[in-house]
Design a protein around this motif. Structure first.
Motif, PDB file in Angstrom:
ATOM      1  N   ILE B 343       0.844  -1.198   0.000  1.00 51.40           N
ATOM      2  CA  ILE B 343       0.000   0.000   0.000  1.00 51.40           C
ATOM      3  C   ILE B 343       0.880   1.250   0.000  1.00 51.40           C
ATOM      4  O   ILE B 343       0.635   2.204  -0.730  1.00 51.40           O
ATOM      5  N   SER B 344       1.943   1.220   0.817  1.00 52.58           N
ATOM      6  CA  SER B 344       2.851   2.352   0.857  1.00 52.58           C
ATOM      7  C   SER B 344       3.484   2.565  -0.509  1.00 52.58           C
ATOM      8  O   SER B 344       3.697   3.707  -0.931  1.00 52.58           O
ATOM      9  N   PHE B 345       3.764   1.456  -1.202  1.00 54.68           N
ATOM     10  CA  PHE B 345       4.322   1.571  -2.545  1.00 54.68           C
ATOM     11  C   PHE B 345       3.345   2.279  -3.488  1.00 54.68           C
ATOM     12  O   PHE B 345       3.733   3.151  -4.267  1.00 54.68           O
ATOM     13  N   TYR B 346       2.071   1.899  -3.379  1.00 54.81           N
ATOM     14  CA  TYR B 346       1.039   2.566  -4.182  1.00 54.81           C
ATOM     15  C   TYR B 346       1.058   4.070  -3.950  1.00 54.81           C
ATOM     16  O   TYR B 346       0.972   4.866  -4.878  1.00 54.81           O
ATOM     17  N   ILE B 347       1.138   4.449  -2.655  1.00 55.36           N
ATOM     18  CA  ILE B 347       1.079   5.865  -2.305  1.00 55.36           C
ATOM     19  C   ILE B 347       2.317   6.580  -2.824  1.00 55.36           C
ATOM     20  O   ILE B 347       2.230   7.684  -3.369  1.00 55.36           O
ATOM     21  N   TRP B 348       3.460   5.911  -2.672  1.00 62.33           N
ATOM     22  CA  TRP B 348       4.722   6.454  -3.160  1.00 62.33           C
ATOM     23  C   TRP B 348       4.626   6.718  -4.672  1.00 62.33           C
ATOM     24  O   TRP B 348       5.010   7.776  -5.177  1.00 62.33           O
ATOM     25  N   LEU B 349       4.060   5.732  -5.368  1.00 58.70           N
ATOM     26  CA  LEU B 349       3.897   5.853  -6.815  1.00 58.70           C
ATOM     27  C   LEU B 349       3.012   7.049  -7.144  1.00 58.70           C
ATOM     28  O   LEU B 349       3.303   7.826  -8.057  1.00 58.70           O
ATOM     29  N   ARG B 350       1.929   7.207  -6.374  1.00 55.74           N
ATOM     30  CA  ARG B 350       1.005   8.308  -6.623  1.00 55.74           C
ATOM     31  C   ARG B 350       1.690   9.646  -6.423  1.00 55.74           C
ATOM     32  O   ARG B 350       1.439  10.597  -7.156  1.00 55.74           O
ATOM     33  N   ALA B 351       2.583   9.706  -5.417  1.00 59.13           N
ATOM     34  CA  ALA B 351       3.257  10.965  -5.142  1.00 59.13           C
ATOM     35  C   ALA B 351       4.343  11.257  -6.158  1.00 59.13           C
ATOM     36  O   ALA B 351       4.755  12.406  -6.304  1.00 59.13           O
ATOM     37  N   THR B 352       4.809  10.225  -6.865  1.00 51.87           N
ATOM     38  CA  THR B 352       5.974  10.395  -7.730  1.00 51.87           C
ATOM     39  C   THR B 352       5.624  10.580  -9.194  1.00 51.87           C
ATOM     40  O   THR B 352       6.186  11.458  -9.862  1.00 51.87           O
ATOM     41  N   MET B 353       4.700   9.740  -9.707  1.00 55.05           N
ATOM     42  CA  MET B 353       4.536   9.654 -11.156  1.00 55.05           C
ATOM     43  C   MET B 353       3.415  10.556 -11.654  1.00 55.05           C
ATOM     44  O   MET B 353       2.346  10.604 -11.041  1.00 55.05           O
ATOM     45  N   PRO B 354       3.641  11.246 -12.788  1.00 55.11           N
ATOM     46  CA  PRO B 354       2.537  11.952 -13.423  1.00 55.11           C
ATOM     47  C   PRO B 354       1.636  10.967 -14.158  1.00 55.11           C
ATOM     48  O   PRO B 354       2.060   9.858 -14.479  1.00 55.11           O
ATOM     49  N   ARG B 355       0.409  11.365 -14.411  1.00 58.40           N
ATOM     50  CA  ARG B 355      -0.561  10.468 -15.045  1.00 58.40           C
ATOM     51  C   ARG B 355      -0.185  10.185 -16.494  1.00 58.40           C
ATOM     52  O   ARG B 355       0.340  11.048 -17.195  1.00 58.40           O
ATOM     53  N   LEU B 356      -0.438   8.969 -16.930  1.00 53.58           N
ATOM     54  CA  LEU B 356      -0.137   8.616 -18.322  1.00 53.58           C
ATOM     55  C   LEU B 356      -1.179   9.217 -19.260  1.00 53.58           C
ATOM     56  O   LEU B 356      -2.326   9.418 -18.875  1.00 53.58           O
ATOM     57  N   ARG B 357      -0.743   9.460 -20.497  1.00 53.41           N
ATOM     58  CA  ARG B 357      -1.688   9.864 -21.519  1.00 53.41           C
ATOM     59  C   ARG B 357      -2.381   8.610 -22.026  1.00 53.41           C
ATOM     60  O   ARG B 357      -1.842   7.501 -21.889  1.00 53.41           O
ATOM     61  N   TYR B 358      -3.563   8.754 -22.636  1.00 55.78           N
ATOM     62  CA  TYR B 358      -4.332   7.564 -23.001  1.00 55.78           C
ATOM     63  C   TYR B 358      -3.578   6.668 -23.992  1.00 55.78           C
ATOM     64  O   TYR B 358      -3.541   5.452 -23.852  1.00 55.78           O
ATOM     65  N   ASP B 359      -2.935   7.281 -25.015  1.00 56.27           N
ATOM     66  CA  ASP B 359      -2.225   6.456 -26.006  1.00 56.27           C
ATOM     67  C   ASP B 359      -0.992   5.807 -25.386  1.00 56.27           C
ATOM     68  O   ASP B 359      -0.634   4.686 -25.724  1.00 56.27           O
ATOM     69  N   GLN B 360      -0.369   6.507 -24.421  1.00 54.66           N
ATOM     70  CA  GLN B 360       0.766   5.897 -23.716  1.00 54.66           C
ATOM     71  C   GLN B 360       0.309   4.688 -22.913  1.00 54.66           C
ATOM     72  O   GLN B 360       0.979   3.651 -22.891  1.00 54.66           O
ATOM     73  N   LEU B 361      -0.854   4.844 -22.284  1.00 56.31           N
ATOM     74  CA  LEU B 361      -1.423   3.749 -21.498  1.00 56.31           C
ATOM     75  C   LEU B 361      -1.614   2.512 -22.363  1.00 56.31           C
ATOM     76  O   LEU B 361      -1.221   1.404 -22.007  1.00 56.31           O
ATOM     77  N   MET B 362      -2.222   2.716 -23.535  1.00 54.81           N
ATOM     78  CA  MET B 362      -2.521   1.584 -24.413  1.00 54.81           C
ATOM     79  C   MET B 362      -1.235   0.983 -24.960  1.00 54.81           C
ATOM     80  O   MET B 362      -1.094  -0.247 -24.998  1.00 54.81           O
ATOM     81  N   SER B 363      -0.268   1.820 -25.387  1.00 51.98           N
ATOM     82  CA  SER B 363       0.936   1.242 -25.978  1.00 51.98           C
ATOM     83  C   SER B 363       1.782   0.565 -24.898  1.00 51.98           C
ATOM     84  O   SER B 363       2.430  -0.440 -25.167  1.00 51.98           O
ATOM     85  N   LEU B 364       1.756   1.095 -23.676  1.00 51.20           N
ATOM     86  CA  LEU B 364       2.478   0.413 -22.601  1.00 51.20           C
ATOM     87  C   LEU B 364       1.890  -0.976 -22.366  1.00 51.20           C
ATOM     88  O   LEU B 364       2.615  -1.967 -22.265  1.00 51.20           O
ATOM     89  N   GLY B 365       0.566  -1.046 -22.318  1.00 53.83           N
ATOM     90  CA  GLY B 365      -0.088  -2.322 -22.048  1.00 53.83           C
ATOM     91  C   GLY B 365       0.108  -3.324 -23.171  1.00 53.83           C
ATOM     92  O   GLY B 365       0.485  -4.471 -22.933  1.00 53.83           O
ATOM     93  N   TRP B 366      -0.155  -2.900 -24.399  1.00 49.84           N
ATOM     94  CA  TRP B 366      -0.199  -3.855 -25.502  1.00 49.84           C
ATOM     95  C   TRP B 366       1.158  -4.062 -26.156  1.00 49.84           C
ATOM     96  O   TRP B 366       1.470  -5.154 -26.596  1.00 49.84           O
ATOM     97  N   LYS B 367       1.980  -2.991 -26.270  1.00 50.08           N
ATOM     98  CA  LYS B 367       3.222  -3.135 -27.028  1.00 50.08           C
ATOM     99  C   LYS B 367       4.419  -3.444 -26.156  1.00 50.08           C
ATOM    100  O   LYS B 367       5.447  -3.873 -26.657  1.00 50.08           O
ATOM    101  N   THR B 368       4.336  -3.159 -24.873  1.00 46.69           N
ATOM    102  CA  THR B 368       5.494  -3.408 -24.022  1.00 46.69           C
ATOM    103  C   THR B 368       5.246  -4.563 -23.057  1.00 46.69           C
ATOM    104  O   THR B 368       5.977  -5.552 -23.066  1.00 46.69           O
ATOM    105  N   LEU B 369       4.206  -4.440 -22.231  1.00 50.41           N
ATOM    106  CA  LEU B 369       4.031  -5.422 -21.164  1.00 50.41           C
ATOM    107  C   LEU B 369       3.627  -6.782 -21.696  1.00 50.41           C
ATOM    108  O   LEU B 369       4.159  -7.805 -21.265  1.00 50.41           O
ATOM    109  N   LEU B 370       2.682  -6.804 -22.647  1.00 55.82           N
ATOM    110  CA  LEU B 370       2.186  -8.100 -23.117  1.00 55.82           C
ATOM    111  C   LEU B 370       3.278  -8.902 -23.828  1.00 55.82           C
ATOM    112  O   LEU B 370       3.475 -10.086 -23.507  1.00 55.82           O
TER     113      LEU B 370
END
Lengths: 168, 448
Positions: B343-370
């Motif tokens: 949970i602390s990691f989640y909070i840390w992430l929230r405090a650190t990272m800016p929100r992804l753009r929608y196309d970045q979200l999709m390309s991260l999911g489909w082109k990188t992680l999968l």
């Protein structure tokens, strides 16, 4: 003879039947879809009670979790509301349809019920429905059909990408 | 005493036993939710160099009131404003409940409950200690599949809330969320499939047991937690990203992006219904955290040390045995602490990272992680086959060694292939597509 399994089955079956009636009875597309979701979910629980764990969870993953989400997605995107005009005038075809439905139910029921009455044991034996048993059967006895289907699915995926993407 | 309780428990009917297990588990995940909310607010404020909530629960006695003499003018503060969630709860439940008039009422009120259901149901397979009669709630063969299936139901709450609110922002939030959840489920499934393959079972209890085995199959006093193996580490990173996306948390909180969609799918929800959504979110975070801990970080084991082996084979056996006993009895605290760390990691992430753009979200999911998760899965299969073959042909130790060498070689080959592909077509690297905005020329706008 009423056993706990029987009561459980009765409840699940009642909910399932009510949900599937709801699918056709509701005017609003989203409520029909929700009823279908409920029906699929109850069906999965029925599979669990029959010891077919893998089948049940596949039902949830594939139908409830993926296909119905896409259904809802499309309904929401097109914003299909309730079709009110369908209810406005009387139609004799309804009565005929209802009668034919009851007839079909009686015909199927008269054939199935006597055969089903002799069943007392309502779940599959042992590890019949576990992923191990299913995996073993798939990769020994049915390995060629299994691989054929996976190739077919791959072709389907490639084909849908080809259709969806105009310029390659 | 413990033996008598165990005897009494095991003689109860199966249904009652299962019910007790379920109640314990629900308390386990439900009771700490206020703590999580307080911790999120507090940790976030510290990370952002603020003070955060620190007032609720403080009592100051007036100098002239009817208080006893020794209390007059004294002030007492409760630990870092820890009663803040209580005040939030009272506020939420005593506020006026607003619901939009033109909404689909039934679905509108159903949605929060639907959102809460998977949050509570997912955890049924997670073992929080080594007492098999108490935990997990259901030790089913389908294990991980059950978790994936139930978590895929989580999308319904969001989608229904978005649809039934009859609000454009809510609808957009619901649509974004369903696309996001469907995309990241696949990578999550693939990353877990790699571990299921390495373990040879889908059960989480088997996974914990497998992680208690010797390190890399060779060093017997260290436990082989999945995160220490190369493929396990990659699978863990993928799972971590996917679980943040599945719980709609920053930086993947596009469904409730406040700068674009007001509050996304829960824009029209207030008071108790909104609290249910929040509760579902926190319970989900905790559950996914505990699943990640169970699958990759050795479950309820505090340290990757095999106490029993040390007690039997190392000098100072009694000390190791005592530490092993502590591990055995305090396993649930260790498990909770690990979940809390996530949970602390989640909070840390929230405090650190800016929100992804929608196309970045999709390309991260489909082109990188999968693709990464799929390749990882294949490497695990290769490792299993090579280890098994070499063990047969040239002994256990050689087999284990060759297996790990093959994993490293496969990793190197994949990395080289990736670099070659990137060198051939640098534009298609996928993650950070540059996107230009064409501003409309006001003169042309006027003529057109």
């Amino acid at each position: 003879m009423i056993t706990p399994e029987f009561v459980l089955f009765g409840i699940l079956a009642a909910v399932g039947v009510a949900a599937s009636v709801g699918v056709v009875a509701f005017n609003s597309a989203i409520r029909s879809a929700l009823c279908l979701v409920l029906n699929f979910f109850v069906l999965a629980v029925l599979y669990f009670t029959l010891n077919a764990q893998f089948l049940g969870i596949t039902q949830v993953v594939v139908y409830t979790g993926a296909i119905m989400v896409l259904f809802l997605f499309v309904i929401m995107l097109l914003n299909i509301g309730a079709e009110h005009f369908l209810n406005e005038k009387f139609d004799y075809k309804r009565i005929v349809g209802l009668a034919a439905g009851v007839l079909l139910f009686l015909m199927v029921g008269s054939q199935l019920l006597p055969a089903l009455q002799s069943f007392n044991h309502v779940s599959a034996l042992g590890d019949y429905g576990t992923p191990q048993a299913i995996g073993h059967t798939l990769f020994t006895e049915y390995v060629i059909p299994f691989e054929c289907i996976s190739v077919l699915l791959l072709v389907g995926v490639v084909g849908s990408i080809l259709l969806a993407k105009r310029k390659m | 005493m413990a033996a008598e309780i165990a005897h009494w428990f095991l003689n109860l009917p199966d249904v009652v036993q299962a019910l007790i297990r379920a109640i314990i588990w629900v308390l386990f995940i439900f009771a700490p939710v206020p703590l999580f909310i307080w911790w999120e607010r507090k940790l976030l404020s510290w990370m952002q160099d603020r003070i955060g909530p620190n007032r609720v629960g403080s009592v100051t006695f007036s100098k002239r009131g009817k208080a006893p003499a020794f209390l007059k003018g004294k002030s007492f503060t409760v630990f870092y404003g820890i009663l803040q969630p209580l005040a939030d709860g009272i506020k939420s439940f005593s506020k006026e409940d607003l619901a939009p008039n033109a909404s689909d009422k039934f679905v509108y009120f159903l949605a929060p409950a639907v959102a809460l259901f998977p949050a509570f149901a997912i955890g049924a397979i997670v073992p929080w200690a080594s007492w098999r009669s108490l935990t997990p709630v259901g030790d089913v063969d389908i294990g991980v599949l059950y978790m994936l299936a139930i978590s895929s139901l989580g999308v319904y709450g969001v989608v229904l809330a978005g649809y039934s609110s009859n609000n454009k922002y809510s609808l957009l939030g619901g649509l974004r969320s369903s696309a996001q959840l469907i995309s990241y489920e696949l990578s999550m499934g693939m990353s877990l499939a790699a571990i299921a393959l390495a373990t040879g079972s889908l059960r989480l209890t088997d996974m914990v047991q497998a992680q208690e085995g010797p390190f890399y199959g060779a060093v017997k006093f260290i436990q082989n937690w999945n995160v220490f193996t190369p493929f396990g580490f990659i699978a863990w990173v993928i799972f971590l990203i996917c679980m943040v996306a599945e719980t709609n948390r920053a930086p993947f909180d596009l469904p409730e992006a406040e700068s674009e969609l007001v509050a996304g799918y829960n824009t029209e929800y207030s008071t108790k219904k909104w609290v249910l959504f929040m509760m579902a979110e926190y319970v989900n975070m905790f559950i996914f955290g505990t699943v990640s801990v169970t699958v990759f970080w050795g479950g309820y084991n505090a340290l990757p040390v095999n106490w029993e082996y040390l007690a039997n084979n190392a000098p100072g056996g009694a000390v190791w045995a005592f530490l092993g006993q502590i591990q055995y009895w305090l396993a649930f605290l260790v498990f909770f602490a690990k979940g809390f760390a996530m949970i602390s990691f989640y909070i840390w992430l929230r405090a650190t990272m800016p929100r992804l753009r929608y196309d970045q979200l999709m390309s991260l999911g489909w082109k990188t992680l999968l693709p990464l998760a799929t390749v990882n899965f294949m490497v695990v299969a290769l490792w299993l086959v090579v280890t098994a073959l070499m063990k047969v042909s040239s002994g256990d130790l050689i087999g284990i060694l060759v297996g790990w060498v093959v994993v490293l070689v496969a990793g190197a080959v994949i990395y080289v292939l990736y670099r070659i592909r990137k060198a051939i077509s640098p534009g298609e690297s996928g993650r950070l597509e540059p996107r230009t905005i064409t501003l409309v020329d006001p003169n042309k706008e006027a003529t057109a």
